[in-house]
Structure formats: structure tokens, C-alpha cells
Motif scaffolding. Sequence first.
Motif, PDB file in Angstrom:
ATOM      1  N   LEU A  46     -70.980  69.622   3.478  1.00  0.00           N
ATOM      2  CA  LEU A  46     -70.588  68.493   4.197  1.00  0.00           C
ATOM      3  C   LEU A  46     -70.235  68.935   5.777  1.00  0.00           C
ATOM      4  CD1 LEU A  46     -68.487  66.199   1.996  1.00  0.00           C
ATOM      5  CD2 LEU A  46     -71.002  65.707   2.932  1.00  0.00           C
ATOM      6  N   THR A  47     -70.190  70.129   5.915  1.00  0.00           N
ATOM      7  CA  THR A  47     -69.742  70.507   7.607  1.00  0.00           C
ATOM      8  C   THR A  47     -70.447  69.980   8.418  1.00  0.00           C
ATOM      9  OG1 THR A  47     -69.276  72.513   6.784  1.00  0.00           O
ATOM     10  CG2 THR A  47     -69.627  72.569   8.967  1.00  0.00           C
ATOM     11  N   HIS A  83     -68.796  66.901  11.074  1.00  0.00           N
ATOM     12  CA  HIS A  83     -68.936  67.391  12.480  1.00  0.00           C
ATOM     13  C   HIS A  83     -69.280  66.409  13.116  1.00  0.00           C
ATOM     14  CE1 HIS A  83     -68.630  69.535  16.175  1.00  0.00           C
ATOM     15  NE2 HIS A  83     -70.058  69.573  16.098  1.00  0.00           N
ATOM     16  N   ALA A  84     -70.577  65.753  12.789  1.00  0.00           N
ATOM     17  CA  ALA A  84     -71.466  64.828  13.490  1.00  0.00           C
ATOM     18  C   ALA A  84     -70.585  63.364  13.510  1.00  0.00           C
ATOM     19  CB  ALA A  84     -72.883  64.810  13.190  1.00  0.00           C
ATOM     20  N   SER A  85     -70.024  63.105  12.346  1.00  0.00           N
ATOM     21  CA  SER A  85     -69.598  61.661  12.099  1.00  0.00           C
ATOM     22  C   SER A  85     -68.360  61.696  12.928  1.00  0.00           C
ATOM     23  CB  SER A  85     -69.391  61.559  10.473  1.00  0.00           C
ATOM     24  OG  SER A  85     -68.455  62.406  10.131  1.00  0.00           O
ATOM     25  N   THR A  86     -67.685  62.450  12.765  1.00  0.00           N
ATOM     26  CA  THR A  86     -66.014  62.446  13.167  1.00  0.00           C
ATOM     27  C   THR A  86     -65.629  63.344  14.450  1.00  0.00           C
ATOM     28  OG1 THR A  86     -65.005  64.066  11.764  1.00  0.00           O
ATOM     29  CG2 THR A  86     -65.494  61.549  11.139  1.00  0.00           C
ATOM     30  N   GLY A  87     -66.195  64.513  14.424  1.00  0.00           N
ATOM     31  CA  GLY A  87     -65.767  65.671  15.186  1.00  0.00           C
ATOM     32  C   GLY A  87     -66.164  65.491  16.608  1.00  0.00           C
ATOM     33  N   GLU A  99     -72.899  78.055   9.673  1.00  0.00           N
ATOM     34  CA  GLU A  99     -73.999  77.430  10.380  1.00  0.00           C
ATOM     35  C   GLU A  99     -74.391  76.098   9.898  1.00  0.00           C
ATOM     36  OE1 GLU A  99     -75.702  78.654  13.148  1.00  0.00           O
ATOM     37  OE2 GLU A  99     -74.696  80.442  13.338  1.00  0.00           O
ATOM     38  N   HIS A 100     -74.663  75.190  10.719  1.00  0.00           N
ATOM     39  CA  HIS A 100     -74.896  73.820  10.145  1.00  0.00           C
ATOM     40  C   HIS A 100     -75.725  73.283  11.024  1.00  0.00           C
ATOM     41  CE1 HIS A 100     -71.079  73.113  12.579  1.00  0.00           C
ATOM     42  NE2 HIS A 100     -71.739  71.861  12.895  1.00  0.00           N
ATOM     43  N   PRO A 101     -76.684  72.205  10.429  1.00  0.00           N
ATOM     44  CA  PRO A 101     -77.643  71.601  11.652  1.00  0.00           C
ATOM     45  C   PRO A 101     -77.077  70.324  12.351  1.00  0.00           C
ATOM     46  CG  PRO A 101     -78.086  70.848   9.403  1.00  0.00           C
ATOM     47  CD  PRO A 101     -77.042  71.964   9.407  1.00  0.00           C
ATOM     48  N   GLY A 102     -77.450  70.117  13.518  1.00  0.00           N
ATOM     49  CA  GLY A 102     -77.005  68.911  14.170  1.00  0.00           C
ATOM     50  C   GLY A 102     -77.655  67.818  13.525  1.00  0.00           C
ATOM     51  N   LEU A 103     -76.655  66.677  13.427  1.00  0.00           N
ATOM     52  CA  LEU A 103     -77.033  65.481  12.657  1.00  0.00           C
ATOM     53  C   LEU A 103     -76.980  64.077  13.802  1.00  0.00           C
ATOM     54  CD1 LEU A 103     -75.673  65.740   8.989  1.00  0.00           C
ATOM     55  CD2 LEU A 103     -77.860  66.519   9.903  1.00  0.00           C
ATOM     56  N   ASP A 104     -77.753  62.911  13.415  1.00  0.00           N
ATOM     57  CA  ASP A 104     -77.548  62.037  14.236  1.00  0.00           C
ATOM     58  C   ASP A 104     -76.263  61.521  13.736  1.00  0.00           C
ATOM     59  OD1 ASP A 104     -78.527  59.385  15.513  1.00  0.00           O
ATOM     60  OD2 ASP A 104     -77.981  58.694  13.795  1.00  0.00           O
ATOM     61  N   ALA A 131     -72.967  57.233   8.279  1.00  0.00           N
ATOM     62  CA  ALA A 131     -73.287  56.454   6.811  1.00  0.00           C
ATOM     63  C   ALA A 131     -73.188  57.197   5.923  1.00  0.00           C
ATOM     64  CB  ALA A 131     -74.707  55.905   7.091  1.00  0.00           C
ATOM     65  N   GLU A 132     -73.501  58.440   5.799  1.00  0.00           N
ATOM     66  CA  GLU A 132     -73.395  59.405   4.410  1.00  0.00           C
ATOM     67  C   GLU A 132     -71.895  59.654   4.138  1.00  0.00           C
ATOM     68  OE1 GLU A 132     -74.590  62.014   1.144  1.00  0.00           O
ATOM     69  OE2 GLU A 132     -75.580  60.493   2.529  1.00  0.00           O
ATOM     70  N   LEU A 133     -70.997  59.923   5.264  1.00  0.00           N
ATOM     71  CA  LEU A 133     -69.613  60.084   4.597  1.00  0.00           C
ATOM     72  C   LEU A 133     -69.256  59.071   4.049  1.00  0.00           C
ATOM     73  CD1 LEU A 133     -66.945  61.987   5.090  1.00  0.00           C
ATOM     74  CD2 LEU A 133     -66.756  60.975   7.168  1.00  0.00           C
ATOM     75  N   LEU A 134     -69.377  57.758   4.799  1.00  0.00           N
ATOM     76  CA  LEU A 134     -68.680  56.457   4.236  1.00  0.00           C
ATOM     77  C   LEU A 134     -69.248  56.270   2.925  1.00  0.00           C
ATOM     78  CD1 LEU A 134     -66.920  54.208   5.382  1.00  0.00           C
ATOM     79  CD2 LEU A 134     -69.038  52.941   5.401  1.00  0.00           C
ATOM     80  N   ARG A 135     -70.644  56.597   2.704  1.00  0.00           N
ATOM     81  CA  ARG A 135     -71.225  56.291   1.206  1.00  0.00           C
ATOM     82  C   ARG A 135     -70.318  57.217   0.331  1.00  0.00           C
ATOM     83  NH1 ARG A 135     -74.013  58.788  -2.277  1.00  0.00           N
ATOM     84  NH2 ARG A 135     -74.555  60.502  -0.868  1.00  0.00           N
TER      85      ARG A 135
END
Length: 394
Positions: A95-96, A100-104, A212-217, A223-227
Amino acid sequence: MGDGRRHIGTAERRDRLGLRQRLAGPSRAGSPEEVAGSLVALHGTDPATVYLAVGARLADAAKTVGGTARALYEDGTLVRMHGMRHTVFVFPTELTAVVHASTGLAVAARERAALLKNMAEAGAPDAAWLTEVEESALAALARRGQATAAELARDEPRLKEQFVYAAGKSYEGVHTVSTRLLKVLGVEGKVVRGRPLGSWTSGQFRWAPAPEHPGLDPGEAQAELLRRWLAACGPATEDDLKWWTGWRVTEVRRALAAIGAEAVSLDEGTGYVTAGDAGPAAGPAEPWAALLPALDPTAMGWRHRDWYLAPELRPMLFDRSGNVGPTVWWNGRVIGGWAQRADGEIVWRVPAGEGLGREAETAIAAEAERLASWVGTTRVTPRFRTSLERDLSA
């Protein structure tokens, strides 16, 4: 309901909590990874909270310390880093990128801007200098694998640079570049908390490169974190969601729409569940008790807590900043608190007026014994102490 929304009452919400939060006996997990995956995130500000929260939910609590340390520091299946509300959490490493993308990202931009502003106001070196120091420090950390701030400062002496913060104000202080910069790098998802310097309760830690983690929209990540969170904690109100994530209300609403969340009726108003989850939920087969630690993700999971926590208990179970202390649970609601005394004994108290039957007393006592059996000689004192915990531990 006239609007067609199903009403989910307090009893059903407590049933859902017992099973989905891995607290009712048969629903307990087999590994720390399973615990974190079910709850999405464990509060990691106080290192002991992570282990105590896992131990309360493992079928075999004896595996708590070894299993959690393995997951965090050997297998790397769990990670301890900044997340929602600028708070340190432990969550599955998978979930890194989502966290990161959703809140960081938004928080990180504010943190770096604040650091540069504070340095400029103090006449400290500029952004170009800070970038050089940052790159050098990250390279040193990559070479070492894990390191304390002091060890990194030996490799990159400029980390020792100090500057005056809020000069002339009542809260004036001297900040060290290493302290502020490493915090920024943590929020930016570049470094994470590594092995502690002492035991599993130690607040002193090493830094490590972030996985290492990819950059997400950002919208898709939200949406994924909330789900995931609604699957574990739903139903929840819009206000609960805004509080837990730290997002703006527009972001919460957009994420709810993106996952097709279903609206339901709650005692405090409209709530939401994931698509297909509005129907009646089966409850635990047997009554259950739990002793949860300070800052436990279940006790802190919702902003509106009256359905599992009586308002009159809050003054003794929360500190002035809103941090919950150790809690005693019976069938989905908080009924008291617990503490560990200097001799290692686990003691608990249910305030006067809360009539407990023999079944509840026996179950709670068994949980206290279970906790003591794996904590052993380790002494656990919450970082944020509450009046009841202080009283019990005296």
C-alpha cells in the motif's frame, strides 16, 4: 426508511467491528501481515502500539514480537512511515504507493515549503544547498542500508547545521537540519522508520530507504484507500472519512463516487459502505473481550464514537489532545481501561455503574492473562498517558 436506505443500528455496527477488526476470537489472524491488511493501517507513532495492536488480534499471541519484527525489518512486508493526517502508521508494503499518492503528496509539498521558509527567515542556506545535502544524505543511507540521524550526520556533516526557528516568538527554538529534513523526506515517501535502537518498545529508531513504489494518480489512489478502509470500518459517515484520511470533503465525496459506495442510515445520520455491503451482517458466534493499546486503530478509527464509546468514559480514557489510552472492550464497546504496573501485572478497571456479569469478567481476565503471557518482562508505558492509565499503573 422512506428513501430506501437500509438502517444499520448500533448492535450490527458492533458485530461488524468484532469480526472485521479481528477482535472476536474466531476471527483472529494468523500473522501480523493479515492484521495490518484487515485494518489497512496501524498507528505507529508509539512503537509499542503496533505490537500490542497485533498481539490483541493474533490467534497465537506468542508470535507477536518475533512475527511483527520479521514483517517490518526482515521480510519488508510491513512498513512504518508517514501517512494519513501526517501521522506515522504501519501498513502493508503493497500500500506504500497508494498511501503516498492519496495523502502524502499534498502534505509533503507543505512540509518542504515550510522548511525552506523557516531556513530563509533564519538566514540559513538556500534551497540549492538543501538539495545537495538531501542527495548526499540519501546516498549515504543507501550505502549503509539503515542509519540513525547521528550516523548520517557523520557521513554528511552539513546535516548538523542549525537555525533559529520563530526568532523573537514565545516558542522560539533551535532546529537542526537533520531533524527537519528527515521528517520531510519521510512525508515525501523517500525514507521510512527502520529498526529500533532498543527493544520493540523503543522510541529511538534508524532510518531506511523507502521501498520502491510506482507513482499513482492521486484520485485513483484515494479511491483505493477509501475502498479498503470502508471494507474494514464501514459503515462510516462522511465526517468520519474526512477525519481519518485528512482529506478535504470534496476529495472524500469524489472517492466515494469513484468506488460506487452505498449510502445507509445510521443513528447519527447518513453513512457509507462499499458496494454490496449494505445487507445484514452476521455477528460473532460467541461473546468476546479485548484489551487494546493506546492509539489502537479500532478505538481511534472513527470521529463519531458514541456507538462504541460512552461519552462519560472519554475524560478518563483520552488525553487532552484526543489520544486514546489503553481500553477494555466487551462485545463491541469500550467499557473501561487497563494498564501495566511496575511489577508487570496487567490490571484493568470498569467504572462504577457498568454492571458486568461473570461471563464478561472471566473473559476480560483471560485477555489480561493472555497479554501478560507474551509481553513477559517488558514494561510498556504509553507515550500519551491518560488519567485512568496513570491511576491504574501507580
